[in-house]
Design a protein around this motif. Sequence first.
Motif, mmCIF file in Angstrom:
data_model
loop_
_atom_site.group_PDB
_atom_site.id
_atom_site.type_symbol
_atom_site.label_atom_id
_atom_site.label_comp_id
_atom_site.label_asym_id
_atom_site.label_seq_id
_atom_site.Cartn_x
_atom_site.Cartn_y
_atom_site.Cartn_z
ATOM 1 N N ALA A 1 -52.886 -33.246 -45.067
ATOM 2 C CA ALA A 1 -51.859 -33.338 -46.002
ATOM 3 C C ALA A 1 -50.911 -34.547 -45.313
ATOM 4 O O ALA A 1 -50.950 -34.916 -44.321
ATOM 5 C CB ALA A 1 -51.130 -32.098 -45.718
ATOM 6 N N VAL A 2 -50.230 -35.212 -46.475
ATOM 7 C CA VAL A 2 -49.454 -36.188 -46.170
ATOM 8 C C VAL A 2 -48.199 -35.555 -45.613
ATOM 9 O O VAL A 2 -47.852 -34.748 -45.972
ATOM 10 C CB VAL A 2 -49.171 -37.171 -47.579
ATOM 11 N N GLN A 3 -47.543 -36.241 -44.624
ATOM 12 C CA GLN A 3 -46.371 -36.027 -43.928
ATOM 13 C C GLN A 3 -45.597 -37.131 -43.655
ATOM 14 O O GLN A 3 -45.932 -38.282 -43.265
ATOM 15 C CB GLN A 3 -46.631 -35.137 -42.775
ATOM 16 N N LEU A 4 -44.008 -37.082 -44.061
ATOM 17 C CA LEU A 4 -43.190 -37.987 -43.615
ATOM 18 C C LEU A 4 -42.241 -37.743 -42.615
ATOM 19 O O LEU A 4 -41.598 -36.543 -42.760
ATOM 20 C CB LEU A 4 -42.759 -38.622 -45.040
ATOM 21 N N ALA A 5 -42.120 -38.279 -41.501
ATOM 22 C CA ALA A 5 -41.290 -37.799 -40.449
ATOM 23 C C ALA A 5 -40.008 -38.977 -40.318
ATOM 24 O O ALA A 5 -40.443 -39.997 -40.053
ATOM 25 C CB ALA A 5 -41.879 -37.745 -39.316
ATOM 26 N N GLU A 6 -38.858 -38.584 -40.617
ATOM 27 C CA GLU A 6 -37.516 -39.623 -40.504
ATOM 28 C C GLU A 6 -37.029 -39.213 -39.335
ATOM 29 O O GLU A 6 -36.953 -38.442 -38.909
ATOM 30 C CB GLU A 6 -36.793 -39.134 -41.752
ATOM 31 N N SER A 7 -36.419 -40.402 -38.980
ATOM 32 C CA SER A 7 -35.481 -40.566 -37.677
ATOM 33 C C SER A 7 -34.388 -41.709 -37.999
ATOM 34 O O SER A 7 -34.559 -42.541 -38.710
ATOM 35 C CB SER A 7 -36.215 -40.636 -36.584
ATOM 36 N N GLY A 8 -33.471 -41.552 -37.025
ATOM 37 C CA GLY A 8 -32.510 -42.741 -36.892
ATOM 38 C C GLY A 8 -31.239 -42.331 -37.543
ATOM 39 O O GLY A 8 -30.302 -43.230 -37.441
ATOM 40 N N GLY A 9 -31.011 -41.443 -38.074
ATOM 41 C CA GLY A 9 -29.744 -41.062 -38.528
ATOM 42 C C GLY A 9 -28.672 -40.885 -37.340
ATOM 43 O O GLY A 9 -29.092 -40.596 -36.288
ATOM 44 N N GLY A 10 -27.597 -40.638 -37.765
ATOM 45 C CA GLY A 10 -26.449 -40.321 -36.859
ATOM 46 C C GLY A 10 -25.016 -40.579 -37.219
ATOM 47 O O GLY A 10 -24.930 -40.793 -38.718
ATOM 48 N N SER A 11 -24.055 -40.641 -36.577
ATOM 49 C CA SER A 11 -22.690 -40.963 -36.853
ATOM 50 C C SER A 11 -22.267 -42.203 -36.177
ATOM 51 O O SER A 11 -22.670 -42.507 -35.301
ATOM 52 C CB SER A 11 -21.704 -39.827 -36.227
ATOM 53 N N VAL A 12 -21.463 -43.089 -37.191
ATOM 54 C CA VAL A 12 -21.201 -44.398 -36.654
ATOM 55 C C VAL A 12 -19.927 -44.764 -37.502
ATOM 56 O O VAL A 12 -19.484 -44.009 -38.251
ATOM 57 C CB VAL A 12 -22.039 -45.513 -37.048
ATOM 58 N N GLN A 13 -18.953 -45.641 -36.983
ATOM 59 C CA GLN A 13 -17.692 -46.158 -37.643
ATOM 60 C C GLN A 13 -18.147 -46.864 -38.613
ATOM 61 O O GLN A 13 -19.306 -47.670 -38.595
ATOM 62 C CB GLN A 13 -16.858 -46.576 -36.609
ATOM 63 N N SER A 14 -17.080 -47.161 -39.449
ATOM 64 C CA SER A 14 -17.338 -47.917 -40.732
ATOM 65 C C SER A 14 -17.460 -49.378 -40.084
ATOM 66 O O SER A 14 -16.683 -49.987 -39.138
ATOM 67 C CB SER A 14 -16.017 -47.970 -41.387
ATOM 68 N N GLY A 15 -18.567 -49.992 -40.756
ATOM 69 C CA GLY A 15 -18.863 -51.570 -40.324
ATOM 70 C C GLY A 15 -20.039 -51.507 -39.301
ATOM 71 O O GLY A 15 -20.433 -52.416 -38.916
ATOM 72 N N GLY A 16 -20.337 -50.251 -38.731
ATOM 73 C CA GLY A 16 -21.341 -50.328 -37.910
ATOM 74 C C GLY A 16 -22.828 -50.295 -38.660
ATOM 75 O O GLY A 16 -22.934 -50.525 -39.610
ATOM 76 N N SER A 17 -23.862 -50.242 -37.737
ATOM 77 C CA SER A 17 -25.194 -50.307 -38.407
ATOM 78 C C SER A 17 -26.142 -49.176 -37.897
ATOM 79 O O SER A 17 -25.638 -48.603 -36.817
ATOM 80 C CB SER A 17 -25.760 -51.643 -37.856
ATOM 81 N N LEU A 18 -27.204 -48.834 -38.627
ATOM 82 C CA LEU A 18 -28.127 -47.866 -38.294
ATOM 83 C C LEU A 18 -29.589 -48.239 -38.842
ATOM 84 O O LEU A 18 -29.495 -49.041 -40.017
ATOM 85 C CB LEU A 18 -27.680 -46.394 -38.849
ATOM 86 N N ARG A 19 -30.726 -48.120 -38.395
ATOM 87 C CA ARG A 19 -31.998 -48.209 -38.985
ATOM 88 C C ARG A 19 -32.543 -46.997 -39.174
ATOM 89 O O ARG A 19 -32.792 -46.149 -37.976
ATOM 90 C CB ARG A 19 -32.836 -49.245 -37.901
ATOM 91 N N LEU A 111 -34.984 -47.314 -59.584
ATOM 92 C CA LEU A 111 -34.495 -46.455 -58.592
ATOM 93 C C LEU A 111 -34.615 -44.952 -58.853
ATOM 94 O O LEU A 111 -34.295 -44.231 -57.971
ATOM 95 C CB LEU A 111 -33.022 -46.882 -58.304
ATOM 96 N N VAL A 112 -35.382 -44.579 -60.136
ATOM 97 C CA VAL A 112 -35.494 -43.272 -60.350
ATOM 98 C C VAL A 112 -36.817 -42.984 -60.735
ATOM 99 O O VAL A 112 -37.496 -44.185 -61.174
ATOM 100 C CB VAL A 112 -34.594 -43.039 -61.718
ATOM 101 N N GLY A 113 -37.355 -42.065 -60.061
ATOM 102 C CA GLY A 113 -38.917 -41.581 -60.366
ATOM 103 C C GLY A 113 -39.159 -40.243 -59.726
ATOM 104 O O GLY A 113 -38.527 -39.764 -58.856
ATOM 105 N N THR A 114 -40.666 -40.040 -59.943
ATOM 106 C CA THR A 114 -41.108 -38.743 -59.487
ATOM 107 C C THR A 114 -42.080 -39.155 -58.282
ATOM 108 O O THR A 114 -42.979 -39.942 -58.352
ATOM 109 C CB THR A 114 -42.012 -37.999 -60.410
ATOM 110 N N PHE A 115 -41.792 -38.887 -56.956
ATOM 111 C CA PHE A 115 -42.483 -39.089 -55.809
ATOM 112 C C PHE A 115 -43.421 -37.959 -55.358
ATOM 113 O O PHE A 115 -42.640 -36.849 -55.422
ATOM 114 C CB PHE A 115 -41.531 -39.628 -54.715
ATOM 115 N N ALA A 116 -44.430 -38.344 -54.946
ATOM 116 C CA ALA A 116 -45.254 -37.040 -54.582
ATOM 117 C C ALA A 116 -44.941 -36.440 -53.236
ATOM 118 O O ALA A 116 -45.105 -35.158 -53.120
ATOM 119 C CB ALA A 116 -46.696 -37.589 -54.704
ATOM 120 N N TYR A 117 -44.567 -37.287 -52.398
ATOM 121 C CA TYR A 117 -44.164 -36.928 -50.916
ATOM 122 C C TYR A 117 -42.969 -37.235 -50.519
ATOM 123 O O TYR A 117 -42.272 -38.393 -50.664
ATOM 124 C CB TYR A 117 -45.251 -37.479 -49.924
#
Length: 128
Positions: A1-19, A111-117
């Motif tokens: 089965a296809v699995q997608l694992a996300e990471s990298g979120g968090g809390s930052v101040q305005s003007g900051g960066s995240l990946r 930017l709109v669509g049906t995605f399988a996973y």
Amino acid sequence: AVQLAESGGGSVQSGGSLRLSCTASGYTVRRYCMGWFRQAPGREREGVAMLDSDGTTNYHDSVKGRFTISRDSAKNTLYLQMNSLKPEDTATYYCAVDPYRCTLVNGLLSLVGTFAYWGQGTQVTVSS
């Protein structure tokens, strides 16, 4: 089965960066459409950035010039580099993959669509 694992979120101040990262397992495809979506409380989910298998990209107007979508094929990982973050970027971010080419609308990746996973989502909070 296809699995997608996300990471990298968090809390930052305005003007900051995240990946954000989205590592896929369970599939290898030559043609695909990969994207990042976000959903803020009380709002509908919206497409943020799209990447087609030919390297074409498209972005929501609100993130153009600040966000960059990319993929590392060797690692089977999709990225979203987010710079100059604003409080209005606060949302849960989801990655999505579909084993078909992206849909074109007026010559641009839709930017709109049906995605399988879909990934499970990662929270991004930007404070002012």
